[in-house]
Design a protein around this motif. Structure first.
Motif, PDB file in Angstrom:
ATOM      1  N   UNK A  45       0.819  -1.213   0.000  1.00 41.64           N
ATOM      2  CA  UNK A  45       0.000   0.000   0.000  1.00 41.64           C
ATOM      3  C   UNK A  45       0.851   1.260   0.000  1.00 41.64           C
ATOM      4  N   UNK A  46       1.901   1.293   0.809  1.00 41.44           N
ATOM      5  CA  UNK A  46       2.724   2.496   0.931  1.00 41.44           C
ATOM      6  C   UNK A  46       3.419   2.810  -0.385  1.00 41.44           C
ATOM      7  N   UNK A  47       4.043   1.810  -1.002  1.00 41.98           N
ATOM      8  CA  UNK A  47       4.723   2.039  -2.281  1.00 41.98           C
ATOM      9  C   UNK A  47       3.744   2.444  -3.376  1.00 41.98           C
ATOM     10  N   UNK A  48       2.558   1.843  -3.381  1.00 36.06           N
ATOM     11  CA  UNK A  48       1.567   2.185  -4.405  1.00 36.06           C
ATOM     12  C   UNK A  48       1.135   3.643  -4.274  1.00 36.06           C
ATOM     13  N   UNK A  49       0.919   4.096  -3.028  1.00 37.81           N
ATOM     14  CA  UNK A  49       0.514   5.494  -2.814  1.00 37.81           C
ATOM     15  C   UNK A  49       1.626   6.446  -3.235  1.00 37.81           C
ATOM     16  N   UNK A  50       2.865   6.138  -2.831  1.00 38.94           N
ATOM     17  CA  UNK A  50       3.983   7.031  -3.153  1.00 38.94           C
ATOM     18  C   UNK A  50       4.252   7.083  -4.653  1.00 38.94           C
ATOM     19  N   UNK A  51       4.115   5.960  -5.347  1.00 39.17           N
ATOM     20  CA  UNK A  51       4.327   5.938  -6.791  1.00 39.17           C
ATOM     21  C   UNK A  51       3.193   6.666  -7.503  1.00 39.17           C
ATOM     22  N   UNK A  52       1.956   6.433  -7.066  1.00 36.50           N
ATOM     23  CA  UNK A  52       0.807   7.065  -7.722  1.00 36.50           C
ATOM     24  C   UNK A  52       0.811   8.579  -7.550  1.00 36.50           C
ATOM     25  N   UNK A  53       1.389   9.066  -6.441  1.00 38.60           N
ATOM     26  CA  UNK A  53       1.459  10.521  -6.227  1.00 38.60           C
ATOM     27  C   UNK A  53       2.716  11.137  -6.829  1.00 38.60           C
ATOM     28  N   UNK A  54       3.577  10.309  -7.409  1.00 36.07           N
ATOM     29  CA  UNK A  54       4.780  10.801  -8.066  1.00 36.07           C
ATOM     30  C   UNK A  54       5.925  11.119  -7.135  1.00 36.07           C
ATOM     31  N   UNK A  55       5.823  10.723  -5.871  1.00 33.41           N
ATOM     32  CA  UNK A  55       6.904  11.013  -4.921  1.00 33.41           C
ATOM     33  C   UNK A  55       8.103  10.113  -5.142  1.00 33.41           C
ATOM     34  N   UNK A  56       7.885   8.894  -5.624  1.00 36.84           N
ATOM     35  CA  UNK A  56       8.982   7.986  -5.962  1.00 36.84           C
ATOM     36  C   UNK A  56       8.686   7.354  -7.309  1.00 36.84           C
ATOM     37  N   UNK A  57       9.739   6.894  -7.999  1.00 31.22           N
ATOM     38  CA  UNK A  57       9.571   6.247  -9.304  1.00 31.22           C
ATOM     39  C   UNK A  57       9.583   4.732  -9.193  1.00 31.22           C
ATOM     40  N   UNK A  58      10.375   4.221  -8.252  1.00 34.96           N
ATOM     41  CA  UNK A  58      10.495   2.778  -8.067  1.00 34.96           C
ATOM     42  C   UNK A  58      10.118   2.416  -6.639  1.00 34.96           C
ATOM     43  N   UNK A  59       9.575   1.212  -6.411  1.00 37.70           N
ATOM     44  CA  UNK A  59       9.215   0.814  -5.045  1.00 37.70           C
ATOM     45  C   UNK A  59      10.432   0.739  -4.139  1.00 37.70           C
ATOM     46  N   UNK A  60      10.216   1.004  -2.863  1.00 39.70           N
ATOM     47  CA  UNK A  60      11.282   0.966  -1.862  1.00 39.70           C
ATOM     48  C   UNK A  60      11.108  -0.275  -0.997  1.00 39.70           C
ATOM     49  N   UNK A  61      12.216  -0.948  -0.760  1.00 39.41           N
ATOM     50  CA  UNK A  61      12.190  -2.141   0.105  1.00 39.41           C
ATOM     51  C   UNK A  61      12.351  -1.681   1.553  1.00 39.41           C
ATOM     52  N   UNK A  62      11.243  -1.252   2.174  1.00 32.08           N
ATOM     53  CA  UNK A  62      11.282  -0.644   3.487  1.00 32.08           C
ATOM     54  C   UNK A  62      11.860  -1.575   4.553  1.00 32.08           C
ATOM     55  N   UNK A  63      11.462  -2.844   4.515  1.00 26.68           N
ATOM     56  CA  UNK A  63      11.901  -3.793   5.540  1.00 26.68           C
ATOM     57  C   UNK A  63      13.211  -4.486   5.171  1.00 26.68           C
ATOM     58  N   UNK A  64      13.600  -4.431   3.921  1.00 32.29           N
ATOM     59  CA  UNK A  64      14.818  -5.106   3.490  1.00 32.29           C
ATOM     60  C   UNK A  64      16.024  -4.201   3.386  1.00 32.29           C
ATOM     61  N   UNK A  65      15.839  -2.923   3.681  1.00 33.38           N
ATOM     62  CA  UNK A  65      16.927  -1.955   3.611  1.00 33.38           C
ATOM     63  C   UNK A  65      17.392  -1.636   5.029  1.00 33.38           C
ATOM     64  N   UNK A  66      18.666  -1.820   5.287  1.00 35.61           N
ATOM     65  CA  UNK A  66      19.202  -1.610   6.635  1.00 35.61           C
ATOM     66  C   UNK A  66      19.035  -0.167   7.106  1.00 35.61           C
ATOM     67  N   UNK A  67      18.952   0.786   6.177  1.00 37.78           N
ATOM     68  CA  UNK A  67      18.824   2.191   6.563  1.00 37.78           C
ATOM     69  C   UNK A  67      17.400   2.563   6.970  1.00 37.78           C
ATOM     70  N   UNK A  68      16.410   1.821   6.486  1.00 38.61           N
ATOM     71  CA  UNK A  68      15.017   2.177   6.767  1.00 38.61           C
ATOM     72  C   UNK A  68      14.313   1.180   7.673  1.00 38.61           C
ATOM     73  N   UNK A  69      14.898   0.004   7.868  1.00 37.70           N
ATOM     74  CA  UNK A  69      14.189  -1.080   8.561  1.00 37.70           C
ATOM     75  C   UNK A  69      13.801  -0.712   9.993  1.00 37.70           C
ATOM     76  N   UNK A  70      14.710  -0.093  10.751  1.00 37.81           N
ATOM     77  CA  UNK A  70      14.415   0.199  12.159  1.00 37.81           C
ATOM     78  C   UNK A  70      13.282   1.222  12.275  1.00 37.81           C
TER      79      UNK A  70
END
Length: 293
Positions: free
Chosen positions: A133-158
């Motif tokens: 849901x989060x990636x779909x909203x961000x992509x549909x609003x043009x805030x990001x171009x590609x989905x982000x791996x929120x839980x698989x990225x060490x910088x964003x996971x915590x």
């Protein structure tokens, strides 16, 4: 029977319950932290005394310090967000109008009724890399171009773990702040308005100082909860990716209940957490709480 003895007798069931439910586990955990406790020792029924060796192991284990660092990041981020958001939401629902409706208050309190594990599982769908849901909203609003791996990225996971915890805990904070706001006399604001004080000045000079006692209580309670957060971790990341979401409670769990099943080290870790929460509580009270304010 005197009044004093009657009070003792009437409180005896509660005291016995607390003794069994709280005191015994605390004492037994202290006993375990000073002994070698593993599957082999439990089978033999022999628990060798090792003194403070389990604590020395903790302080020399890099993974323990990683878990403590992650715990501090999660705690500071979540507790700060909870207090700030709770004050803002409580001020909104304290106003007359739409926000005071029963429906809006029930919706605000709804996350508090969601079981922690269920909450974590719900947010796995929100964070899903493909179709989340989060990636779909961000992509549909043009805030990001590609989905982000929120839980698989060490910088964003915590932070991805902290957000569901905040969502679940926030209603409790809103409830306490709102109750405190209800107890502030309107006379203070009327007098301030007569003196020409702006809404912002009234918040800083009247509302915030009078909220200090409840804010201290919330800081202590929410910090104590944040440093032992476990459910969202096991549901969302299981400590990954790598060690980026290894928090203190997860460290205690892994040491105690997964190979090598070193329950003594897990108990020592839990005691370090308890001491940390006690120190933070004292700091909060000294820095923020002012009796008589």
């Amino acid at each position: 029977m005197s009044v004093g003895w009657l009070a003792v007798v009437m409180n005896l069931p509660t005291l016995l319950t607390l003794l069994c439910v709280l005191a015994y586990p605390i004492i037994f955990a202290a006993f375990l932290s000073l002994h070698t406790v593993g599957l082999r020792e439990l089978r033999r029924g022999e628990l060798p005394f090792v003194g403070l060796d389990n604590f020395w192991f903790l302080f020399s284990d890099p993974l323990f310090w990683t878990s403590m660092k992650n715990t501090m990041i999660l705690s500071v981020f979540s507790v700060t967000a909870e207090i700030v958001l709770a004050i803002g939401i409580a001020l909104l629902i304290n106003r007359k109008g739409l926000w005071t409706s029963v429906v809006s208050r029930l919706l605000i309190l709804l996350p508090f009724a969601v079981p922690p594990i269920a909450n974590g599982l719900i947010w796995t769908f929100v964070y899903a890399y493909n179709g989340g849901f989060l990636n779909r909203v961000l992509i549909s609003t043009g805030l990001i171009d590609l989905p982000i791996n929120w839980l698989g990225n060490a910088d964003t996971a915590i932070y991805a773990v902290a957000v569901p915890y905040i969502w679940r805990s926030l209603p409790f904070c809103v409830l306490l702040i709102h109750a405190a706001l209800q107890g502030i006399s309107k006379d203070y604001y009327e007098a301030a308005s007569v003196d020409g004080a702006t809404s912002w000045s009234q918040f800083w000079e009247i509302t915030l100082p009078l909220l200090r006692p409840v804010i201290v209580v919330l800081l202590i309670l929410r910090t104590a909860s944040a440093v032992v957060v476990f459910d969202e971790v096991i549901a969302l990341t299981a400590g990954g990716p790598g060690n980026s979401t290894w928090v203190a409670a997860w460290y205690s769990y892994r040491k105690s209940f997964q190979p090598p099943f070193d329950i003594g080290v897990g108990a020592a870790s839990a005691y370090v957490l308890a001491i940390l929460v006690g120190i933070l509580a004292i700091v909060y009270i000294k820095l923020i709480y002012k009796p008589g304010v």
